[in-house]
Design a protein around this motif. Sequence first.
Motif, PDB file in Angstrom:
ATOM      1  N   GLN A  15       0.818  -1.202   0.000  1.00 57.76           N
ATOM      2  CA  GLN A  15       0.000   0.000   0.000  1.00 57.76           C
ATOM      3  C   GLN A  15       0.861   1.264   0.000  1.00 57.76           C
ATOM      4  OE1 GLN A  15      -2.161  -1.347   3.502  1.00 57.76           O
ATOM      5  NE2 GLN A  15      -4.101  -1.213   2.360  1.00 57.76           N
ATOM      6  N   ILE A  16       1.922   1.260   0.770  1.00 61.02           N
ATOM      7  CA  ILE A  16       2.825   2.417   0.824  1.00 61.02           C
ATOM      8  C   ILE A  16       3.428   2.664  -0.555  1.00 61.02           C
ATOM      9  CG2 ILE A  16       4.984   3.319   1.795  1.00 61.02           C
ATOM     10  CD1 ILE A  16       2.646   3.313   3.790  1.00 61.02           C
ATOM     11  N   ALA A  17       3.935   1.631  -1.190  1.00 59.57           N
ATOM     12  CA  ALA A  17       4.543   1.783  -2.521  1.00 59.57           C
ATOM     13  C   ALA A  17       3.512   2.284  -3.537  1.00 59.57           C
ATOM     14  CB  ALA A  17       5.146   0.458  -2.978  1.00 59.57           C
ATOM     15  N   HIS A  37      10.226  -2.231  12.310  1.00 55.57           N
ATOM     16  CA  HIS A  37      10.741  -1.389  11.231  1.00 55.57           C
ATOM     17  C   HIS A  37      11.666  -2.135  10.264  1.00 55.57           C
ATOM     18  CE1 HIS A  37      13.101  -0.911  14.900  1.00 55.57           C
ATOM     19  NE2 HIS A  37      14.155  -0.894  14.103  1.00 55.57           N
ATOM     20  N   LEU A  38      12.533  -2.988  10.753  1.00 57.34           N
ATOM     21  CA  LEU A  38      13.447  -3.677   9.831  1.00 57.34           C
ATOM     22  C   LEU A  38      12.718  -4.663   8.915  1.00 57.34           C
ATOM     23  CD1 LEU A  38      16.692  -4.147  11.958  1.00 57.34           C
ATOM     24  CD2 LEU A  38      16.302  -2.597  10.024  1.00 57.34           C
ATOM     25  N   PRO A  39      11.888  -5.562   9.429  1.00 53.91           N
ATOM     26  CA  PRO A  39      11.169  -6.453   8.511  1.00 53.91           C
ATOM     27  C   PRO A  39      10.276  -5.677   7.535  1.00 53.91           C
ATOM     28  CG  PRO A  39      10.920  -7.228  10.776  1.00 53.91           C
ATOM     29  CD  PRO A  39      11.632  -5.915  10.827  1.00 53.91           C
ATOM     30  N   PHE A  40       9.624  -4.630   8.027  1.00 46.12           N
ATOM     31  CA  PHE A  40       8.750  -3.839   7.165  1.00 46.12           C
ATOM     32  C   PHE A  40       9.560  -3.175   6.045  1.00 46.12           C
ATOM     33  CE2 PHE A  40       6.302  -0.241   5.739  1.00 46.12           C
ATOM     34  CZ  PHE A  40       4.997  -0.698   5.771  1.00 46.12           C
ATOM     35  N   CYS A  41      10.663  -2.552   6.408  1.00 50.41           N
ATOM     36  CA  CYS A  41      11.487  -1.862   5.413  1.00 50.41           C
ATOM     37  C   CYS A  41      12.141  -2.833   4.440  1.00 50.41           C
ATOM     38  CB  CYS A  41      12.530  -0.985   6.108  1.00 50.41           C
ATOM     39  SG  CYS A  41      11.794   0.414   6.987  1.00 50.41           S
ATOM     40  N   ARG A  42      12.472  -4.035   4.896  1.00 47.39           N
ATOM     41  CA  ARG A  42      13.012  -5.054   3.994  1.00 47.39           C
ATOM     42  C   ARG A  42      11.985  -5.491   2.962  1.00 47.39           C
ATOM     43  NH1 ARG A  42      15.752  -7.472   9.050  1.00 47.39           N
ATOM     44  NH2 ARG A  42      17.845  -6.607   8.863  1.00 47.39           N
ATOM     45  N   LYS A  43      10.723  -5.476   3.320  1.00 47.58           N
ATOM     46  CA  LYS A  43       9.660  -5.789   2.360  1.00 47.58           C
ATOM     47  C   LYS A  43       9.360  -4.601   1.451  1.00 47.58           C
ATOM     48  CE  LYS A  43       7.369  -9.115   5.355  1.00 47.58           C
ATOM     49  NZ  LYS A  43       6.199  -9.367   6.217  1.00 47.58           N
ATOM     50  N   LEU A  44       9.484  -3.390   2.000  1.00 46.27           N
ATOM     51  CA  LEU A  44       9.156  -2.187   1.241  1.00 46.27           C
ATOM     52  C   LEU A  44      10.201  -1.849   0.175  1.00 46.27           C
ATOM     53  CD1 LEU A  44       7.315   0.275   0.834  1.00 46.27           C
ATOM     54  CD2 LEU A  44       8.612   1.426   2.657  1.00 46.27           C
ATOM     55  N   LYS A  45      11.467  -2.014   0.493  1.00 46.11           N
ATOM     56  CA  LYS A  45      12.536  -1.611  -0.432  1.00 46.11           C
ATOM     57  C   LYS A  45      12.363  -2.181  -1.834  1.00 46.11           C
ATOM     58  CE  LYS A  45      17.405  -1.670  -1.406  1.00 46.11           C
ATOM     59  NZ  LYS A  45      18.763  -1.911  -0.954  1.00 46.11           N
ATOM     60  N   PRO A  46      12.186  -3.490  -2.041  1.00 43.47           N
ATOM     61  CA  PRO A  46      12.058  -3.987  -3.415  1.00 43.47           C
ATOM     62  C   PRO A  46      10.803  -3.467  -4.122  1.00 43.47           C
ATOM     63  CG  PRO A  46      11.800  -5.790  -1.844  1.00 43.47           C
ATOM     64  CD  PRO A  46      12.215  -4.578  -1.072  1.00 43.47           C
ATOM     65  N   LEU A  47       9.771  -3.162  -3.368  1.00 46.32           N
ATOM     66  CA  LEU A  47       8.552  -2.603  -3.964  1.00 46.32           C
ATOM     67  C   LEU A  47       8.790  -1.174  -4.448  1.00 46.32           C
ATOM     68  CD1 LEU A  47       6.035  -3.937  -1.317  1.00 46.32           C
ATOM     69  CD2 LEU A  47       6.365  -4.812  -3.636  1.00 46.32           C
ATOM     70  N   LEU A  48       9.520  -0.407  -3.653  1.00 49.23           N
ATOM     71  CA  LEU A  48       9.857   0.954  -4.075  1.00 49.23           C
ATOM     72  C   LEU A  48      10.774   0.910  -5.294  1.00 49.23           C
ATOM     73  CD1 LEU A  48      10.405   2.688  -0.606  1.00 49.23           C
ATOM     74  CD2 LEU A  48       8.371   2.768  -2.073  1.00 49.23           C
ATOM     75  N   GLU A  49      11.722   0.000  -5.285  1.00 43.37           N
ATOM     76  CA  GLU A  49      12.622  -0.147  -6.431  1.00 43.37           C
ATOM     77  C   GLU A  49      11.851  -0.554  -7.686  1.00 43.37           C
ATOM     78  OE1 GLU A  49      16.743  -1.430  -4.160  1.00 43.37           O
ATOM     79  OE2 GLU A  49      15.329  -3.005  -4.737  1.00 43.37           O
ATOM     80  N   ASN A  51       8.900   0.046  -8.474  1.00 43.43           N
ATOM     81  CA  ASN A  51       8.038   1.126  -8.931  1.00 43.43           C
ATOM     82  C   ASN A  51       8.811   2.388  -9.309  1.00 43.43           C
ATOM     83  OD1 ASN A  51       5.072   0.346  -8.736  1.00 43.43           O
ATOM     84  ND2 ASN A  51       5.878  -0.427  -6.806  1.00 43.43           N
ATOM     85  N   GLY A  52      10.129   2.269  -9.410  1.00 45.76           N
ATOM     86  CA  GLY A  52      10.943   3.404  -9.842  1.00 45.76           C
ATOM     87  C   GLY A  52      10.996   4.545  -8.845  1.00 45.76           C
ATOM     88  N   LEU A  53      10.953   4.224  -7.556  1.00 46.09           N
ATOM     89  CA  LEU A  53      10.913   5.259  -6.525  1.00 46.09           C
ATOM     90  C   LEU A  53      12.234   5.403  -5.771  1.00 46.09           C
ATOM     91  CD1 LEU A  53       7.341   4.377  -5.249  1.00 46.09           C
ATOM     92  CD2 LEU A  53       7.993   6.408  -6.575  1.00 46.09           C
ATOM     93  N   THR A  54      13.316   4.937  -6.368  1.00 47.57           N
ATOM     94  CA  THR A  54      14.609   5.019  -5.692  1.00 47.57           C
ATOM     95  C   THR A  54      15.174   6.432  -5.674  1.00 47.57           C
ATOM     96  OG1 THR A  54      15.736   4.377  -7.722  1.00 47.57           O
ATOM     97  CG2 THR A  54      15.223   2.618  -6.144  1.00 47.57           C
ATOM     98  N   ASP A  55      14.646   7.313  -6.523  1.00 48.18           N
ATOM     99  CA  ASP A  55      15.128   8.686  -6.538  1.00 48.18           C
ATOM    100  C   ASP A  55      14.420   9.568  -5.511  1.00 48.18           C
ATOM    101  OD1 ASP A  55      12.714   8.534  -7.935  1.00 48.18           O
ATOM    102  OD2 ASP A  55      13.215  10.227  -9.218  1.00 48.18           O
ATOM    103  N   LYS A  56      13.490   9.006  -4.777  1.00 52.07           N
ATOM    104  CA  LYS A  56      12.766   9.742  -3.738  1.00 52.07           C
ATOM    105  C   LYS A  56      13.546   9.673  -2.438  1.00 52.07           C
ATOM    106  CE  LYS A  56       9.590  10.098  -6.824  1.00 52.07           C
ATOM    107  NZ  LYS A  56       9.452  11.311  -7.594  1.00 52.07           N
ATOM    108  N   LEU A  57      13.326  10.634  -1.569  1.00 49.03           N
ATOM    109  CA  LEU A  57      13.952  10.624  -0.247  1.00 49.03           C
ATOM    110  C   LEU A  57      13.156   9.693   0.656  1.00 49.03           C
ATOM    111  CD1 LEU A  57      15.991  11.758   1.816  1.00 49.03           C
ATOM    112  CD2 LEU A  57      14.341  13.623   2.226  1.00 49.03           C
ATOM    113  N   TRP A  58      13.820   8.712   1.241  1.00 46.82           N
ATOM    114  CA  TRP A  58      13.175   7.775   2.164  1.00 46.82           C
ATOM    115  C   TRP A  58      13.614   8.136   3.574  1.00 46.82           C
ATOM    116  CZ3 TRP A  58      14.559   2.334  -0.223  1.00 46.82           C
ATOM    117  CH2 TRP A  58      14.107   2.272  -1.549  1.00 46.82           C
ATOM    118  N   VAL A  59      12.646   8.417   4.451  1.00 50.76           N
ATOM    119  CA  VAL A  59      12.960   8.727   5.848  1.00 50.76           C
ATOM    120  C   VAL A  59      12.075   7.893   6.760  1.00 50.76           C
ATOM    121  CG1 VAL A  59      13.743  11.075   5.333  1.00 50.76           C
ATOM    122  CG2 VAL A  59      11.383  10.709   5.987  1.00 50.76           C
ATOM    123  N   ILE A  60      12.556   7.684   7.964  1.00 48.18           N
ATOM    124  CA  ILE A  60      11.805   6.907   8.951  1.00 48.18           C
ATOM    125  C   ILE A  60      12.053   7.495  10.332  1.00 48.18           C
ATOM    126  CG2 ILE A  60      13.657   5.191   9.188  1.00 48.18           C
ATOM    127  CD1 ILE A  60      11.371   3.081   9.613  1.00 48.18           C
TER     128      ILE A  60
END
Length: 99
Positions: A15-17, A37-49, A51-60
């Motif tokens: 949903q976030i991606a 946070h770590l398991p969630f972010c490990r799942k989120l990273k490949p989804l952001l990648e 979807n071409g969102l690697t150029d966005k600023l990621w903060v937590i």
Amino acid sequence: GFELIYSGLRQTPEQIARIALEEDVDVISLSSMAGSHLPFCRKLKPLLEANGLTDKLWVIGGNLPAQDHAALRELGFKGIFPSGSKLDAITKYIRKETK
């Protein structure tokens, strides 16, 4: 000076991606107080990648123990704001990184 799109509590990584892509955001910001946070972010990273969102600023922010900061940075989260971080410091960081 920011437009905020609040996705609500308990969103999945998918949903976030999707929201970040649909809204064409500049910053993807997460709050984590539950310690997942770590398991969630490990799942989120490949989804952001994917979807071409690697150029966005990621903060937590949230309950982020110091021993997890390096792993979060390795996952692509440039801004890490543990509990007690001041709002002014967070907004200054985002302004600086999104110029």
